[in-house]
Design a protein around this motif. Structure first.
Motif, PDB file in Angstrom:
ATOM      1  N   MET A   1      31.240  56.759  45.503  1.00 33.46           N
ATOM      2  CA  MET A   1      31.568  55.615  46.334  1.00 33.46           C
ATOM      3  C   MET A   1      32.931  55.121  45.921  1.00 33.46           C
ATOM      4  O   MET A   1      33.201  54.899  44.764  1.00 33.46           O
ATOM      5  CB  MET A   1      30.528  54.517  46.119  1.00 33.46           C
ATOM      6  N   THR A   2      33.843  54.922  46.873  1.00 36.81           N
ATOM      7  CA  THR A   2      35.179  54.437  46.614  1.00 36.81           C
ATOM      8  C   THR A   2      35.336  53.077  47.252  1.00 36.81           C
ATOM      9  O   THR A   2      35.044  52.907  48.427  1.00 36.81           O
ATOM     10  CB  THR A   2      36.227  55.401  47.190  1.00 36.81           C
ATOM     11  N   LEU A   3      35.809  52.114  46.479  1.00 33.87           N
ATOM     12  CA  LEU A   3      35.919  50.750  46.985  1.00 33.87           C
ATOM     13  C   LEU A   3      37.285  50.170  46.648  1.00 33.87           C
ATOM     14  O   LEU A   3      37.435  49.413  45.728  1.00 33.87           O
ATOM     15  CB  LEU A   3      34.798  49.899  46.376  1.00 33.87           C
ATOM     16  N   PRO A   4      38.356  50.537  47.366  1.00 33.97           N
ATOM     17  CA  PRO A   4      39.634  49.936  47.088  1.00 33.97           C
ATOM     18  C   PRO A   4      39.651  48.487  47.544  1.00 33.97           C
ATOM     19  O   PRO A   4      39.148  48.188  48.612  1.00 33.97           O
ATOM     20  CB  PRO A   4      40.630  50.745  47.903  1.00 33.97           C
ATOM     21  N   VAL A   5      40.290  47.629  46.774  1.00 36.13           N
ATOM     22  CA  VAL A   5      40.427  46.230  47.168  1.00 36.13           C
ATOM     23  C   VAL A   5      41.886  45.848  47.013  1.00 36.13           C
ATOM     24  O   VAL A   5      42.413  45.890  45.919  1.00 36.13           O
ATOM     25  CB  VAL A   5      39.551  45.314  46.291  1.00 36.13           C
ATOM     26  N   GLU A   6      42.566  45.469  48.092  1.00 38.88           N
ATOM     27  CA  GLU A   6      43.963  45.074  48.036  1.00 38.88           C
ATOM     28  C   GLU A   6      44.045  43.581  48.321  1.00 38.88           C
ATOM     29  O   GLU A   6      43.491  43.126  49.302  1.00 38.88           O
ATOM     30  CB  GLU A   6      44.788  45.850  49.068  1.00 38.88           C
ATOM     31  N   HIS A   7      44.784  42.880  47.463  1.00 36.63           N
ATOM     32  CA  HIS A   7      44.904  41.443  47.639  1.00 36.63           C
ATOM     33  C   HIS A   7      46.370  41.141  47.889  1.00 36.63           C
ATOM     34  O   HIS A   7      47.193  41.470  47.075  1.00 36.63           O
ATOM     35  CB  HIS A   7      44.457  40.702  46.385  1.00 36.63           C
ATOM     36  N   GLN A   8      46.641  40.553  49.042  1.00 37.02           N
ATOM     37  CA  GLN A   8      48.047  40.364  49.368  1.00 37.02           C
ATOM     38  C   GLN A   8      48.322  38.881  49.562  1.00 37.02           C
ATOM     39  O   GLN A   8      48.188  38.439  50.317  1.00 37.02           O
ATOM     40  CB  GLN A   8      48.396  41.192  50.593  1.00 37.02           C
ATOM     41  N   VAL A   9      48.569  37.975  49.148  1.00 37.94           N
ATOM     42  CA  VAL A   9      48.979  36.523  49.013  1.00 37.94           C
ATOM     43  C   VAL A   9      48.129  35.719  48.069  1.00 37.94           C
ATOM     44  O   VAL A   9      48.041  35.005  48.109  1.00 37.94           O
ATOM     45  CB  VAL A   9      49.051  35.629  50.249  1.00 37.94           C
ATOM     46  N   ALA A  10      47.714  35.636  47.175  1.00 35.29           N
ATOM     47  CA  ALA A  10      46.638  34.880  46.602  1.00 35.29           C
ATOM     48  C   ALA A  10      47.012  33.426  46.371  1.00 35.29           C
ATOM     49  O   ALA A  10      48.053  33.134  45.867  1.00 35.29           O
ATOM     50  CB  ALA A  10      46.218  35.500  45.306  1.00 35.29           C
ATOM     51  N   GLN A  11      46.154  32.520  46.784  1.00 34.68           N
ATOM     52  CA  GLN A  11      46.313  31.111  46.477  1.00 34.68           C
ATOM     53  C   GLN A  11      45.699  30.862  45.100  1.00 34.68           C
ATOM     54  O   GLN A  11      44.837  31.598  44.661  1.00 34.68           O
ATOM     55  CB  GLN A  11      45.581  30.257  47.512  1.00 34.68           C
ATOM     56  N   PRO A  12      46.140  29.802  44.435  1.00 35.38           N
ATOM     57  CA  PRO A  12      45.561  29.502  43.122  1.00 35.38           C
ATOM     58  C   PRO A  12      44.045  29.341  43.211  1.00 35.38           C
ATOM     59  O   PRO A  12      43.526  28.737  44.143  1.00 35.38           O
ATOM     60  CB  PRO A  12      46.243  28.176  42.735  1.00 35.38           C
ATOM     61  N   GLY A  13      43.368  29.891  42.229  1.00 33.91           N
ATOM     62  CA  GLY A  13      41.928  29.706  42.161  1.00 33.91           C
ATOM     63  C   GLY A  13      41.110  30.843  42.718  1.00 33.91           C
ATOM     64  O   GLY A  13      39.904  30.864  42.522  1.00 33.91           O
ATOM     65  N   LEU A  14      41.747  31.805  43.438  1.00 29.76           N
ATOM     66  CA  LEU A  14      40.967  32.922  43.955  1.00 29.76           C
ATOM     67  C   LEU A  14      40.717  33.920  42.830  1.00 29.76           C
ATOM     68  O   LEU A  14      41.634  34.321  42.116  1.00 29.76           O
ATOM     69  CB  LEU A  14      41.695  33.595  45.116  1.00 29.76           C
ATOM     70  N   MET A  15      39.446  34.325  42.679  1.00 29.66           N
ATOM     71  CA  MET A  15      39.040  35.154  41.554  1.00 29.66           C
ATOM     72  C   MET A  15      38.296  36.389  42.054  1.00 29.66           C
ATOM     73  O   MET A  15      37.688  36.387  43.116  1.00 29.66           O
ATOM     74  CB  MET A  15      38.115  34.366  40.613  1.00 29.66           C
ATOM     75  N   LEU A  16      38.324  37.436  41.229  1.00 32.53           N
ATOM     76  CA  LEU A  16      37.557  38.654  41.484  1.00 32.53           C
ATOM     77  C   LEU A  16      36.783  38.977  40.210  1.00 32.53           C
ATOM     78  O   LEU A  16      37.355  38.945  39.112  1.00 32.53           O
ATOM     79  CB  LEU A  16      38.502  39.797  41.862  1.00 32.53           C
ATOM     80  N   ARG A  17      35.509  39.309  40.362  1.00 33.38           N
ATOM     81  CA  ARG A  17      34.668  39.566  39.189  1.00 33.38           C
ATOM     82  C   ARG A  17      33.750  40.744  39.462  1.00 33.38           C
ATOM     83  O   ARG A  17      33.210  40.874  40.564  1.00 33.38           O
ATOM     84  CB  ARG A  17      33.840  38.321  38.858  1.00 33.38           C
ATOM     85  N   THR A  18      33.549  41.612  38.482  1.00 31.96           N
ATOM     86  CA  THR A  18      32.628  42.734  38.630  1.00 31.96           C
ATOM     87  C   THR A  18      31.391  42.513  37.763  1.00 31.96           C
ATOM     88  O   THR A  18      31.489  42.040  36.624  1.00 31.96           O
ATOM     89  CB  THR A  18      33.300  44.064  38.257  1.00 31.96           C
ATOM     90  N   LEU A  19      30.240  42.871  38.333  1.00 37.19           N
ATOM     91  CA  LEU A  19      28.959  42.701  37.645  1.00 37.19           C
ATOM     92  C   LEU A  19      28.071  43.902  37.943  1.00 37.19           C
ATOM     93  O   LEU A  19      28.290  44.640  38.905  1.00 37.19           O
ATOM     94  CB  LEU A  19      28.229  41.437  38.112  1.00 37.19           C
ATOM     95  N   GLY A  20      27.039  44.080  37.137  1.00 38.91           N
ATOM     96  CA  GLY A  20      26.029  45.089  37.408  1.00 38.91           C
ATOM     97  C   GLY A  20      26.604  46.488  37.406  1.00 38.91           C
ATOM     98  O   GLY A  20      27.019  47.015  36.373  1.00 38.91           O
ATOM     99  N   HIS A  21      26.673  47.101  38.582  1.00 38.68           N
ATOM    100  CA  HIS A  21      27.100  48.491  38.722  1.00 38.68           C
ATOM    101  C   HIS A  21      28.261  48.583  39.702  1.00 38.68           C
ATOM    102  O   HIS A  21      29.373  48.952  39.322  1.00 38.68           O
ATOM    103  CB  HIS A  21      25.901  49.310  39.210  1.00 38.68           C
ATOM    104  N   ALA A  22      28.012  48.208  40.960  1.00 34.47           N
ATOM    105  CA  ALA A  22      29.068  48.222  41.976  1.00 34.47           C
ATOM    106  C   ALA A  22      29.117  46.873  42.681  1.00 34.47           C
ATOM    107  O   ALA A  22      29.444  46.788  43.855  1.00 34.47           O
ATOM    108  CB  ALA A  22      28.820  49.339  42.980  1.00 34.47           C
ATOM    109  N   CYS A  23      28.788  45.824  41.951  1.00 34.82           N
ATOM    110  CA  CYS A  23      28.792  44.480  42.517  1.00 34.82           C
ATOM    111  C   CYS A  23      30.117  43.799  42.192  1.00 34.82           C
ATOM    112  O   CYS A  23      30.485  43.650  41.024  1.00 34.82           O
ATOM    113  CB  CYS A  23      27.627  43.652  41.982  1.00 34.82           C
ATOM    114  N   LEU A  24      30.803  43.421  43.242  1.00 36.05           N
ATOM    115  CA  LEU A  24      32.055  42.681  43.134  1.00 36.05           C
ATOM    116  C   LEU A  24      31.825  41.301  43.745  1.00 36.05           C
ATOM    117  O   LEU A  24      31.198  41.192  44.801  1.00 36.05           O
ATOM    118  CB  LEU A  24      33.150  43.438  43.895  1.00 36.05           C
ATOM    119  N   ALA A  25      32.319  40.270  43.096  1.00 36.78           N
ATOM    120  CA  ALA A  25      32.257  38.916  43.649  1.00 36.78           C
ATOM    121  C   ALA A  25      33.675  38.409  43.860  1.00 36.78           C
ATOM    122  O   ALA A  25      34.492  38.429  42.942  1.00 36.78           O
ATOM    123  CB  ALA A  25      31.491  37.978  42.723  1.00 36.78           C
TER     124      ALA A  25
END
Length: 420
Positions: A1-25
């Motif tokens: 499974m391939t899960l690219p994530v591209e973030h292009q402008v981020a405002q303050p406070g936006l977060m990315l977190r990985t948990l478990g196996h393939a769980c992204l928050a």
């Protein structure tokens, strides 16, 4: 499974977190998630074979359950895990890729969940200046992207084998088709192709705990392997990382702080499964169902394996003759090209649930090569099973729909540009 994530402008406070196996928050600091993905968060998968390296706490799961959206990339149970979904509850909307066959939508609705397929290759806003895009793939998987304009790119994808690639044996021992270095090189190549600035290890945080699958732990690609062979310009981050998308600082959970399943509980559950396997019996209907499954590809199998092959199901062996299209009990120990060794109950369940291709992911199914044979041909057998498992051969219309979507969204893809 391939899960690219591209973030292009981020405002303050936006977060990315990985948990478990393939769980992204994806969430804003101090708030509940905007989106989570592929929640395998509790228990085990693949017949008590796969377990998580690091289980989230009950409080963390409660926090994830407050997300309004859960995206499921594909149907494998380490991504579409019903015990975890039951734990999250019916509050979120469960989003799926628009694959050719969409039985998962009806399944979720029958069980009381809100579920919908995301229109493919179309940006969907999930928050202020945050949009996601789903790309269905030909292999009944999907990619998922989240964009914010003009900021670094983050790639998340698997980095360790999740197939029968190391399950072959000959008279010398294990026949391994790909070393750990191969998987690291593949990830580095993806990072370079996508011009990623960061790579987060993802969808490979499983360990194998059955007595007949623990051998596979020695063939996992580890984070140490990633560090040892890393050659991309992308910055390699550790597993289980929280990344601030404003300034790209991060913190990660150290391995000594991982929360594995309690050893006594693992032993009890795997032991119970082994006892159930030994007590199971195979019926004539089970064997006939497997024969029908094989005969879908009878002439392909005769071309690849003219001598046939066999299944060792507990104490009984069944030889398959593709020319005659028959699966019959056999006493011969050296007939055919290879023997697939599968516990009885696992085979019964896989055939009855029409998920035979998942046997190759279990890590306890072993394939004994009886002759000089390219193992990739046997690997292709499980790929053929998946085509049938997912219903692409139910009718000419189903087959054409699958082929057309594969070409359109995988091989001839032009991604739309997200709006600022």
């Amino acid at each position: 499974m391939t899960l690219p994530v591209e973030h292009q402008v981020a405002q303050p406070g936006l977060m990315l977190r990985t948990l478990g196996h393939a769980c992204l928050a994806l969430y804003r600091h101090g708030e509940t998630p905007l989106l989570i993905t592929d929640p395998w968060l509790v228990g085990s998968v693949y017949w008590r074979s796969w377990w998580l390296q690091n289980y989230p706490t009950a409080e963390e799961i409660d926090w994830l359950a407050k997300s309004p959206r859960v995206y499921i990339t594909h149907e494998h149970p380490d991504h579409f895990h019903m015990p975890s979904i039951r734990r999250l509850g019916s509050g979120p909307a469960y989003l799926f890729p628009a694959l050719a066959e969409q039985g998962y939508l009806a399944y979720m609705v029958r069980h009381g969940y809100r579920a919908e397929a995301i229109p493919p290759s179309r940006w969907l806003a999930i928050g202020a200046c945050v949009s996601i895009l789903s790309i269905p793939l030909w292999n009944d998987d999907s990619m998922h992207l989240a964009h914010r304009i003009g900021k670094p790119k983050i790639l998340l994808c698997s980095y360790s084998p999740a197939s029968c690639i190391n399950s072959f044996l000959d008279e010398t021992g294990i026949v391994s088709l790909k070393p750990a270095r191969h998987y690291v090189d593949y990830v580095c190549g993806l990072c370079d192709t996508l011009a990623a600035d960061f790579y987060l290890p993802f969808a490979s945080q499983a360990v194998f705990e059955r007595q007949d699958s623990c051998w596979a732990n020695g063939y996992r690609t580890s984070y140490d392997d990633l560090r040892r062979y890393w050659q991309s310009d992308a910055r390699l981050l550790p597993p289980y990382t929280t990344l601030d998308l404003a300034d790209f600082t991060h913190h990660s959970i150290a391995p000594e702080r991982y929360r594995p399943m309690e050893r006594s509980r693992v032993a009890a559950l795997t032991g119970r499964r082994v006892a159930d396997e030994e007590a199971a019996t195979l019926s004539a209907e089970d064997i006939a169902s497997l024969e029908r499954k094989l005969n879908v590809f009878r002439w392909f199998l005769w071309l690849f394996f003219p001598r046939g092959f066999a299944f060792q199901l507990g104490e009984r062996r069944f030889g398959y003759n593709p020319l005659r299209g028959l699966l019959e009990e056999s006493d011969s120990s050296n007939r055919g090209d290879f023997i697939v060794v599968i516990p009885k109950l696992t085979m019964k369940e896989a055939v009855r649930n029409n998920h035979v291709s998942e046997l190759g992911i279990s890590m306890f199914v072993r394939i004994r090569l009886l002759r000089r044979l390219d193992p990739r041909k046997v690997y292709a057998l499980f790929a053929l099973f998946q085509v049938d498992d997912y219903g692409h051969l139910e009718s000419p219309t189903a087959l054409l729909r699958w082929l057309a979507r594969g070409i359109r969204y995988t091989f001839a893809l032009r991604l739309p540009v997200p709006r600022p």
